[in-house]
Design an enzyme around this catalytic site. Structure first.
Site, PDB file in Angstrom:
ATOM      1  N   THR A   1       9.516   5.386  -1.882  1.00 23.15           N
ATOM      2  CA  THR A   1       8.774   6.605  -1.539  1.00 23.15           C
ATOM      3  C   THR A   1       9.725   7.703  -1.073  1.00 23.15           C
ATOM      4  OG1 THR A   1       6.731   5.440  -0.991  1.00 23.15           O
ATOM      5  CG2 THR A   1       7.080   7.567   0.091  1.00 23.15           C
TER       6      THR A   1
ATOM      7  N   HIS B   1      12.506  -3.949  -2.883  1.00 25.29           N
ATOM      8  CA  HIS B   1      11.549  -5.046  -2.736  1.00 25.29           C
ATOM      9  C   HIS B   1      10.722  -5.299  -3.992  1.00 25.29           C
ATOM     10  CE1 HIS B   1       7.569  -3.020  -2.031  1.00 25.29           C
ATOM     11  NE2 HIS B   1       8.360  -1.989  -1.872  1.00 25.29           N
TER      12      HIS B   1
ATOM     13  N   CYS C   1     -14.307   0.504  -4.642  1.00 27.19           N
ATOM     14  CA  CYS C   1     -14.644  -0.103  -3.363  1.00 27.19           C
ATOM     15  C   CYS C   1     -13.413  -0.473  -2.549  1.00 27.19           C
ATOM     16  CB  CYS C   1     -15.490  -1.349  -3.592  1.00 27.19           C
ATOM     17  SG  CYS C   1     -17.175  -0.945  -4.036  1.00 27.19           S
TER      18      CYS C   1
END
Lengths: 385, 120
Positions: A71, A200, A324
Site C-alpha cells: 500500500t 507477504h 454482505c
C-alpha cells in the site's frame, strides 16, 4: 486447515524466517551509523536491495526503495509521482479495478486538484491498451495499471500500454503486488517507470514492501525525517523485514515456472470440478490470462459470505467480494466493473492456491464448495423475482 | 464477528420451507445488498400456529429469519407485531452494526406475511 486465501496473504517460508532471525537479535544496529554492527546491518540491506533489483530486472540496486507495505509503495508511486510532476500536468489515468491503495490515492489526488480518469475493463477484467492511450492528453503525467488483479487474477496488458505510451513523457506505474513471485516480472520488459510489490504475498513477512523507481525519475516522498532510502522514505529501515523480503523473492523466483505450472493444473482441476457439478456457476476474470493460483467464481442463489462461513466451518479458508461482506453493502468495485448483474455479484468467492496446497486439499475444497452452494440454494427463495 | 447463536441458526436453520395450508405469505428484497426473505404463516384463531421461511443472503439474513420463526411460533398476531428488529438482534446475541438490516428485513417480511391474509 485448508488454506486457499494466498492472495490475501501467505505463510512465511521457514527459510525466510531463518534468514530474518539474526537481524532481530544479533545484527540489530541501526544501519545509518558507522560502527561495525551498523555496517553489518547496512551490508544486509545493500545485499537485499541488490537481490531484489536483480530479480526485477532493474538496472541498479538504487532503483529499489523499501517501504512498509505494498500500500505504501502504491501511495508513494501514485501520490509521489503525480505531485512531483505537477508542473507538467494535472491528469492521471488508471482503471476501475485497481486495488484501493491506488484508487484511494487517486481520490486524494482529486482532492488536491488533479483530474483522474478511471477506465472501464471488459467482461474478463482487462483494460484496452488503446483506450489507455486515448484517455491520455497533453496534461497527463501518470498512468497506473495493475499487473494482476487481486480479486479475479486477470493479467493486464502493461507491456502493451508501455509500448503505446513510449516517448510521450507519461510515467507508467504498475501495482504488481499480486504478480511478483508468481509470474515473470521484469521492469525492463514491461517498460514501467515504477512498480510496487509486497513481501507477504510471496511467503515473506508482513510489514515490508518495495517500489521500483527508474533512475532519474523524481518522486515526492510521503514521509520526512532521517532521509533513509535516498530521502524517498524516511524512517529506520526494517532490516529483518527487508532481508526476509529478499530471501522470499529468491525462493519465489527459483523454480517459479514449475511451481506456476503445478498451481495452474491444481486450479484448473478445482475450476473444472466446481463448474462441472454446479449449474449457474461462473468463473470470473480471464479464463487463461490470469494468475496461476487464482480461481474466482460467482454462484447464483448462494451468497458469498454465507459460502465463506460454511467452508470455514470445515476448516477451509477462502475470500469473498460480495455485498454482505463489506460495510457499504455493495459488491466489490471489481465485480461491479466486470458488469456482472447484481444477483451474480452477491455470490462471489475467491480461492487462491499456494505452493503448499495438495491435490487432496483441492478435491476436498471443491467437494465442500459444491455442497455449500447446494445447501444455500436449498434455503433460498425458489425463483428470484 | 458473529455470535455463537447466529452461527448456530445459520448452520442449523429452523423452520425452513413452505407451510401447509398457509394463511399468509410475503417475500421482500433489500434492493441494496440483495438479501431476499420469504415467510409463510398459518394463523389459526389468531395464533401463529406455523411459520416457515426461505432466505437468500449472508449469515445474518438467514439466522435472523430462522430465529424470528422460532420466536414467533405460537404467539398471537398482536404479540408478533410488537416484536422489533432490536428484539431479534438481542435474541441473536447481537449482530455487527453493518448486519442489522438482515434482522430488519426478516421482521418486515413476517409482518407483511401476517398482513397479507389468505393466499389467493
Amino acid at each position: 486447515m485448508i488454506y486457499l486465501d494466498h492472495a490475501a496473504t501467505t505463510p512465511v517460508a521457514p527459510e525466510v524466517l531463518e534468514a530474518m532471525l539474526p537481524y532481530f537479535t544479533r545484527v540489530y544496529a541501526n544501519p545509518s551509523n558507522v560502527h561495525r554492527p551498523s555496517l553489518e546491518a547496512r551490508r544486509a540491506l545493500d545485499q537485499a536491495r541488490q537481490g531484489v533489483a536483480g530479480h526485477l530486472g532493474a538496472r541498479q540496486a538504487s532503483e529499489i526503495v523499501f517501504t512498509a507495505s505494498g500500500t505504501e509503495a502504491d501511495n508513494l508511486a501514485v501520490l509521489g509521482l503525480a505531485r512531483a510532476h505537477r508542473e507538467h500536468g494535472d491528469h492521471v489515468v488508471t482503471t476501475r479495478i485497481e486495488h484501493h491503495a491506488v484508487l484511494h490515492a487517486c481520490d486524494q489526488l482529486e482532492r488536491e486538484g488533479f483530474r483522474v480518469t478511471r477506465l472501464p475493463v471488459d467482461e474478463w477484467g482487462r483494460v484496452d491498451p488503446q483506450a489507455v492511450l486515448e484517455a491520455c492528453g497533453p496534461g497527463t503525467v501518470l498512468v497506473s495499471v495493475m499487473l494482476a488483479n487481486n480479486e479475479i487474477g486477470s493479467l493486464q496488458p502493461v507491456a502493451e500500454i508501455a509500448e503505446l505510451l513510449r516517448g510521450r513523457g507519461i510515467l507508467l506505474h504498475s501495482d504488481a503486488v499480486q504478480a511478483v513471485g508468481h509470474i515473470p516480472v521484469d521492469v525492463g520488459q514491461l517498460g514501467v517507470d515504477a512498480l510496487s510489490l509486497s513481501a507477504h504475498k510471496f511467503h515473506g513477512p508482513k510489514g515490508v514492501g518495495a517500489l521500483y523507481l527508474k533512475t532519474g525519475i523524481r518522486v515526492e516522498p510521503l514521509l520526512f525525517g532521517g532521509g533513509q532510502e535516498r530521502g524517498l522514505r524516511s524512517g529506520t529501515e526494517n532490516v529483518p523485514g527487508v532481508v526476509g523480503l529478499a530471501r522470499a523473492l529468491d525462493l519465489a523466483c527459483a523454480g517459479r515456472e514449475e511451481r506456476a505450472e503445478r498451481l495452474r493444473t491444481l486450479r484448473n482441476r478445482l475450476v473444472e470440478r466446481v463448474l462441472g457439478e454446479l449449474p449457474d456457476a461462473h468463473l470470473t476474470g480471464h479464463p487463461e490470462l490470469r494468475l496461476p493460483g487464482t480461481a474466482s467464481f460467482v454462484f447464483e442463489g448462494a451468497e458469498g459470505e454465507s459460502l465463506l462461513l460454511q467452508l470455514d466451518r470445515k476448516g477451509i479458508c477462502v475470500s469473498t467480494g460480495s455485498a454482505c461482506s463489506n460495510a457499504t453493502l455493495e459488491p466489490s468495485h471489481v465485480l461491479k466493473a466486470l458488469g456482472l448483474p447484481l444477483q451474480r455479484a452477491h455470490g462471489s468467492l475467491r480461492l487462491t492456491l499456494g505452493r503448499e496446497n495438495t491435490v487432496e486439499e483441492v478435491d476436498q475444497a471443491a467437494q465442500a464448495l459444491v455442497e455449500a452452494v447446494r445447501r444455500l440454494r436449498s434455503l433460498a427463495p425458489r425463483s428470484r423475482s | 464477528m458473529y455470535s455463537p447463536i447466529v452461527l448456530d441458526h445459520f448452520h442449523h436453520p429452523r423452520h425452513v420451507g413452505v407451510v401447509s395450508a398457509a394463511t399468509g405469505h410475503a417475500r421482500l428484497e433489500n434492493p441494496v445488498c440483495g438479501d431476499v426473505v420469504e415467510f409463510w404463516t398459518r394463523v389459526v384463531e389468531d395464533r401463529l400456529e406455523e411459520v416457515g421461511f426461505r432466505a437468500f443472503g449472508c449469515a445474518a439474513a438467514i439466522a435472523s429469519a430462522s430465529m424470528l420463526a422460532e420466536l414467533v411460533r405460537g404467539l398471537s398476531s398482536r404479540e408478533v407485531l410488537t416484536l422489533e428488529a432490536a428484539d431479534l438482534v438481542e435474541a441473536l446475541g447481537g449482530l455487527p452494526p453493518s448486519k442489522t438490516h438482515g434482522a430488519a428485513l426478516a421482521v418486515e417480511t413476517l409482518r407483511a406475511a401476517l398482513g397479507e391474509g389468505v393466499i389467493s
